[in-house]
Every structure is written in C-alpha cells, then in structure tokens.
Design an enzyme around this catalytic site. Structure first.
Site, mmCIF file in Angstrom:
data_model
loop_
_atom_site.group_PDB
_atom_site.id
_atom_site.type_symbol
_atom_site.label_atom_id
_atom_site.label_comp_id
_atom_site.label_asym_id
_atom_site.label_seq_id
_atom_site.Cartn_x
_atom_site.Cartn_y
_atom_site.Cartn_z
ATOM 1 N N PHE A 194 -14.989 -13.017 27.964
ATOM 2 C CA PHE A 194 -16.309 -12.396 27.984
ATOM 3 C C PHE A 194 -17.367 -13.412 27.571
ATOM 4 O O PHE A 194 -17.183 -14.142 26.593
ATOM 5 C CB PHE A 194 -16.378 -11.224 26.995
ATOM 6 C CG PHE A 194 -15.434 -10.098 27.269
ATOM 7 C CD1 PHE A 194 -15.771 -9.084 28.163
ATOM 8 C CD2 PHE A 194 -14.204 -10.034 26.621
ATOM 9 C CE1 PHE A 194 -14.896 -8.032 28.406
ATOM 10 C CE2 PHE A 194 -13.332 -8.981 26.859
ATOM 11 C CZ PHE A 194 -13.669 -7.980 27.758
ATOM 12 N N ASP A 195 -18.477 -13.443 28.296
ATOM 13 C CA ASP A 195 -19.668 -14.091 27.791
ATOM 14 C C ASP A 195 -20.247 -13.191 26.690
ATOM 15 O O ASP A 195 -19.835 -12.034 26.544
ATOM 16 C CB ASP A 195 -20.672 -14.274 28.937
ATOM 17 C CG ASP A 195 -21.949 -14.961 28.497
ATOM 18 O OD1 ASP A 195 -21.920 -15.722 27.514
ATOM 19 O OD2 ASP A 195 -22.992 -14.729 29.149
ATOM 20 N N GLY A 196 -21.188 -13.722 25.911
ATOM 21 C CA GLY A 196 -21.764 -12.942 24.815
ATOM 22 C C GLY A 196 -22.983 -12.147 25.232
ATOM 23 O O GLY A 196 -22.898 -10.981 25.616
#
Length: 348
Positions: A194-196
């Site tokens: 996941f990106d943030g």
C-alpha cells in the site's frame, strides 16, 4: 454450452456458483459468511488478458465480439494482471482451511462481467481450466456491474475500466484501476503493498502540499502529529486483510503487508505510525522513501499487487513487472485528458 449454462443461477443480470473439479467442490462447499468473508470483486479484463477481444468489441461491435467468444469458448484466456493476486488469495484460503476446516472468514472472489451469459461461457471455462476457485460469476449484459457490489458486501473491486472504478468509489466501495501488463510470477505468499497518502490514509497532507508546498506540509504534519490521519480509499480493505493476517503466526503467515510511502520517516513518519497504531492495523514492513523511486524496493518485495495514487509510481512498477493498481479518484478522472506515461493505455 447448455449444461454449463444451467449451472448459472440468474441473479442480478446473471450470477451463479461454479461447480467443477473435486478440489473446487471442497473449497466451494465451505460456506462463506458474507459478514465474515473478505469479498473481492474482479472484472474479466483485470483477471484475464482480453485486450484482443476488447479491441474486437470496440472496432467490430458487440455481435462480432459475442460470435468470437462463443467460437472460442473452450480456448482458455491468458492470465491478466490480477490473476496472480487471485491465485495467492486462493492459497490463503487453503491455509485457513488447513488451520480450521470450519473457518468462515475466507476470501470470497466474484468475477463481474458486462458480457451476457451466452458470451460469458469462455470466462467460466477459463477459470476452471486455470484451476481458480471462484465463488460467483455475474454477467450483467451491458449494465453497470458496480450496482451489485454493495449487495455482495464487496470490500475490494479491481477493474480495467476507468468508469467502473469511478462508479465503485462513488458507491463507497474500495476500488482500483488495473492496467494490462507483463507480470513476474511472485511467491505463493500473498504480498500486498500500500502507498500511504490518498491510498491507505486520506489525502489531507497532499492537499496542504499542493497549496503550501513542502514547508507548509511539514508544518502541518508537526502540528497534527498527535492526531490520526483520516481514512483513505483502501483503509477498509487493509483492516479486513489485517484481521485475517492475525489468524497466523508471524513465521507461518501466508499473508504479508507493506507500507511504501514517499513520506520522510524523520519528518512525517511518526504520524503515519501513530495512525496505524490508533487503527489497530499491524503492517509487516513499512518503508518511508523520502521521495525516492519505489521501483527498486518493489522489485525486492515482489508483491502480488501494488496500490498507489501516482501514475509515475505505477509506471515505475510496470517497468519491472510488478502488478499495479491506480487508486486516486482525481487521477482516474484526469487520465483521459493528460498525457499518460508510455506503456499505460488510454482505452481502458
């Protein structure tokens, strides 16, 4: 095709259970409680490579497309971008059932298609020939398939169609856009990156950055350090995945999750970690890249899927064979009006 058609019970435009080999019967016989299962819906163009068929539909029309699919319904489709992800999901189900044969909290996969049931037989046959354990198929004959996501309690929707993803997001369902690409074969352990900001977390800091620049964003983060960030589009899916992850020990888990964010660990990492702690979401590995390219790290991780809101990060991941999914609603709305990176097709 008649016996196969009889296995499809009419439901919302054509949705039914697939019964097949003994292995499918074993897994398919496990009752999947919609309140406990982690339901993933994936479109046919996300899980299979239908680019040639899609071009036929666009150039020759529906009638020729249906005729072609019926003539080739016993010819299995090639694997698409999301195929390995669904395979890994199936592996997790097997491990869950080994641990507890009465387990109800399984992954439940739905294939959605704008095909009619008559032209959808190739999809069913392909899933069977590839050994996929698929719970439900929905053929909706040109209708908006996303209208059925909520009724199936879908927690994640993957599609190769931009409008599908936008519609799903507007219906409050976690969704991402899949691009057709060459994919390396990862390990059997399900690995999700996941990106943030704007993916796992809200885009609040991104908005400040756009308005006030880096110094303004840093000041905002310092002021808000003790305040958890808002929820991003994939927070709900990540929470369900984390709940499933807790059923296994660290050493023997068939699931591994990662946070790979452009944030600086020194200046912006504390709030991200505090937010995860507040949510009760345990991430196996977190990388604060301080704006560095994500590609080399992703090449090392070899995830089954990488969720990000930046087209440049998606392109970088594609270049090294990492299955990638675009999450950002703003990017989705703008993709047709901006120059896309080489390799990302405009006709989704």
């Amino acid at each position: 095709t008649a016996p196969l058609l009889q296995r499809l019970a009419a439901c919302g435009g054509g949705c039914g259970q697939l019964q097949g080999s003994p292995r499918w019967l074993y897994l398919g016989s496990q009752e999947k409680d919609p309140n406990e299962a982690l339901v993933i819906a994936v479109t046919t163009r996300a899980i299979f490579n239908l680019e040639e068929e899609h071009q036929l539909f666009l150039t020759k029309g529906k009638e020729e497309y249906v005729k072609y699919q019926q003539l080739n319904e016993d010819k299995p489709l090639e694997q698409g971008t999301a195929f390995a992800f669904i395979q890994a999901v199936q592996f997790v189900n097997e491990k869950l059932l080994e641990r507890n044969p009465e387990e109800k909290g399984l992954f439940d996969v739905i294939i959605l298609s704008n095909n009619s049931p008559e032209s959808g037989m190739r999809i069913v046959n392909s899933a069977k020939q590839h050994g996929l354990e698929i719970s439900k198929f929905c053929f909706v004959s040109d209708e908006d398939s996303t209208q059925y996501l909520k009724s199936h309690n879908v927690k994640l929707f993957l599609s190769a169609d931009r409008m599908d993803v936008c519609n799903a997001l507007q219906r409050g369902v976690s969704a991402a856009l899949i691009f057709q690409q060459e994919v390396q074969t990862p390990s059997t352990q399900l690995r999700v990156v996941f990106d943030g900001d704007a993916v796992l977390f809200s885009n609040e800091t991104d908005r400040v950055f756009r308005e006030k620049g880096l110094s303004g964003a840093l000041e905002y983060e310092r002021a808000m350090e003790a305040v958890p960030m808002g929820e991003g589009p994939l927070k709900a899916f990540a929470m369900h995945l984390g709940k499933m992850r807790k059923k296994f020990s660290q050493e023997n888990s068939p699931i591994r999750t990662y946070l790979v964010t452009a944030r600086s660990g020194r200046d912006m990492g504390i709030r991200a970690i505090k937010t995860l702690r507040e949510w009760g979401l345990a991430i196996d590995e977190a990388f604060f890249m301080d704006g560095a390219p994500k590609g080399p790290l992703l090449s090392q991780i070899q995830p089954h899927i990488f969720f990000d809101d930046g087209l440049h990060n998606i392109q970088g991941a594609q270049d090294i064979g990492i299955p990638s999914a675009l999450v950002s609603q703003m990017q989705l709305e703008n993709t047709r009006t901006k120059l896309l990176p080489e390799g990302i097709r405009e006709d989704f």
